[in-house]
Design an enzyme around this catalytic site. Sequence first.
Site, PDB file in Angstrom:
ATOM      1  N   CYS A 109      13.606   0.661  -8.767  1.00 36.76           N
ATOM      2  CA  CYS A 109      12.914   0.596  -7.480  1.00 36.76           C
ATOM      3  C   CYS A 109      12.069  -0.673  -7.377  1.00 36.76           C
ATOM      4  O   CYS A 109      12.075  -1.359  -6.350  1.00 36.76           O
ATOM      5  CB  CYS A 109      12.037   1.837  -7.305  1.00 36.76           C
ATOM      6  SG  CYS A 109      11.164   1.896  -5.729  1.00 36.76           S
ATOM      7  N   CYS A 146       9.467  10.082  -8.100  1.00 38.85           N
ATOM      8  CA  CYS A 146       8.837  10.608  -6.892  1.00 38.85           C
ATOM      9  C   CYS A 146       9.771  11.476  -6.076  1.00 38.85           C
ATOM     10  O   CYS A 146       9.353  12.476  -5.488  1.00 38.85           O
ATOM     11  CB  CYS A 146       8.308   9.462  -6.051  1.00 38.85           C
ATOM     12  SG  CYS A 146       9.550   8.204  -5.640  1.00 38.85           S
ATOM     13  N   GLY A 162      -1.815   5.640  -2.383  1.00 40.35           N
ATOM     14  CA  GLY A 162      -2.588   6.060  -3.540  1.00 40.35           C
ATOM     15  C   GLY A 162      -3.876   5.273  -3.681  1.00 40.35           C
ATOM     16  O   GLY A 162      -4.084   4.254  -3.011  1.00 40.35           O
ATOM     17  N   VAL A 163      -4.732   5.733  -4.582  1.00 38.67           N
ATOM     18  CA  VAL A 163      -6.023   5.088  -4.762  1.00 38.67           C
ATOM     19  C   VAL A 163      -5.880   3.693  -5.356  1.00 38.67           C
ATOM     20  O   VAL A 163      -6.652   2.784  -5.030  1.00 38.67           O
ATOM     21  CB  VAL A 163      -6.957   5.970  -5.630  1.00 38.67           C
ATOM     22  CG1 VAL A 163      -6.409   6.160  -7.033  1.00 38.67           C
ATOM     23  CG2 VAL A 163      -8.366   5.396  -5.676  1.00 38.67           C
ATOM     24  N   ASP A 164      -4.889   3.479  -6.215  1.00 36.90           N
ATOM     25  CA  ASP A 164      -4.745   2.179  -6.878  1.00 36.90           C
ATOM     26  C   ASP A 164      -4.452   1.064  -5.881  1.00 36.90           C
ATOM     27  O   ASP A 164      -5.134   0.032  -5.857  1.00 36.90           O
ATOM     28  CB  ASP A 164      -3.639   2.247  -7.930  1.00 36.90           C
ATOM     29  CG  ASP A 164      -3.972   3.182  -9.073  1.00 36.90           C
ATOM     30  OD1 ASP A 164      -5.160   3.342  -9.382  1.00 36.90           O
ATOM     31  OD2 ASP A 164      -3.037   3.768  -9.660  1.00 36.90           O
ATOM     32  N   SER A 165      -3.432   1.251  -5.047  1.00 34.44           N
ATOM     33  CA  SER A 165      -3.096   0.197  -4.084  1.00 34.44           C
ATOM     34  C   SER A 165      -4.180   0.043  -3.023  1.00 34.44           C
ATOM     35  O   SER A 165      -4.398  -1.055  -2.498  1.00 34.44           O
ATOM     36  CB  SER A 165      -1.747   0.485  -3.432  1.00 34.44           C
ATOM     37  OG  SER A 165      -1.759   1.696  -2.708  1.00 34.44           O
ATOM     38  N   MET A 209       0.837  -1.199   0.000  1.00 37.73           N
ATOM     39  CA  MET A 209       0.000   0.000   0.000  1.00 37.73           C
ATOM     40  C   MET A 209       0.873   1.250   0.000  1.00 37.73           C
ATOM     41  O   MET A 209       1.657   1.467   0.920  1.00 37.73           O
ATOM     42  CB  MET A 209      -0.934  -0.007   1.215  1.00 37.73           C
ATOM     43  CG  MET A 209      -1.873  -1.203   1.246  1.00 37.73           C
ATOM     44  SD  MET A 209      -3.047  -1.147   2.633  1.00 37.73           S
ATOM     45  CE  MET A 209      -4.103   0.233   2.138  1.00 37.73           C
ATOM     46  N   SER A 210       0.733   2.056  -1.049  1.00 39.76           N
ATOM     47  CA  SER A 210       1.550   3.263  -1.194  1.00 39.76           C
ATOM     48  C   SER A 210       0.868   4.510  -0.660  1.00 39.76           C
ATOM     49  O   SER A 210       1.500   5.549  -0.506  1.00 39.76           O
ATOM     50  CB  SER A 210       1.876   3.480  -2.671  1.00 39.76           C
ATOM     51  OG  SER A 210       0.682   3.797  -3.393  1.00 39.76           O
ATOM     52  N   GLY A 240      -1.034  -2.759  -6.517  1.00 40.05           N
ATOM     53  CA  GLY A 240      -1.953  -1.980  -7.335  1.00 40.05           C
ATOM     54  C   GLY A 240      -1.428  -1.665  -8.714  1.00 40.05           C
ATOM     55  O   GLY A 240      -1.897  -0.724  -9.354  1.00 40.05           O
TER      56      GLY A 240
END
Length: 354
Positions: A103, A200, A10-13, A7-8, A127
């Site tokens: 990364c 990032c 963001g919405v995707d993860s 989980m980052s 994600g």
Amino acid sequence: MPSVVAMSGGVDSSVAAALSAERAGPENTLGISLRLYSTDERAMRSGRSCCAPDDLYDARRAASALGIRFYVYDAQERFRSEVIDDFVRSYARGETPNPCVRCNDQVKFDWLLDRARTLGAPELVTGHYARVEQGADGRWRLLRARDATKDQSYFLHGLTQEELAFVRFPLGELTKTQVRDLARARGLPNAEKPESMEVCFVAGAPVSEFLEAHGVPHARGEIVDMAGRVLGEHGGIHHFTPGQRHGLRVSHPLPLYVASLDAENQRVVVGSRDDVARTSFRASGASWVGEPPPEGAPCEVQIRHRGRPLPAEVVAAPDGSVEVLLREAAVGVAPGQSAVFYVGEQVLGGARIA
């Protein structure tokens, strides 16, 4: 044991975690975030970084909304040594690295897969927009996402057969619009969070400024044509990349493009589009999802994340080097970038342009 979800913030993860929790149950789902970099305030205000403290807070809030356990691992030292230091060194050599590929290979998947297996988890969920399928022969295939505008298979070409058998990409069949809708329907607190940018750790600042702050010199040098004639000056080769057309500040009757960068002599070599177009190049450190393609077999190569796939043939050597023969000339073949090989939607593997 619980499924592990990366989980980052963001919405995707977060949606990947939601789908995993619905499938396996919240009690059987565990979220993990990696703290990679302490982003400065300007980057945090831009809203385009995936490394700010607020992102860890967003991941924790999403996990809380889903009722799943959540942990944070401090990977800043590893991220600095494996990604940021490599990024700086590569630019100083006149290369154009892709830190997101490194990364994924050296930090995210390497640690998360090990941690998930140590915990006895049945899978690692992320994600990413990509797909994994098992063929009739039992071999795993890495495929492009259904949403071509969000496809991230380019960054994942280093995954092995063993790793593909363990990872899950639940967003691979979805569009970004569908993901946002799922986040809203589940009341996720980051449903409207803006996209993060790719590099990032330089969010909110020019790449050149970040590099100079990390030791790459603001060194004056010459801009020369293909014959070595001096056309102008520049303030450091790290401001340029092969294929670049704008920002040269050189007066010439024809449009000029960057052909190559000479780090030793701080020279930027430029030429016409025909001068800089390449029909072949070499790459090193190849990794293959399955077996290397047979010599002469047609495929496509993508030389940048958002680049157009180019028809090509690949000659793979046992030492991990690859000779890539393009069927049409291409501008912008940049050393340090990843060349990723496809057959249609299927990822064959990738290598670093030499």
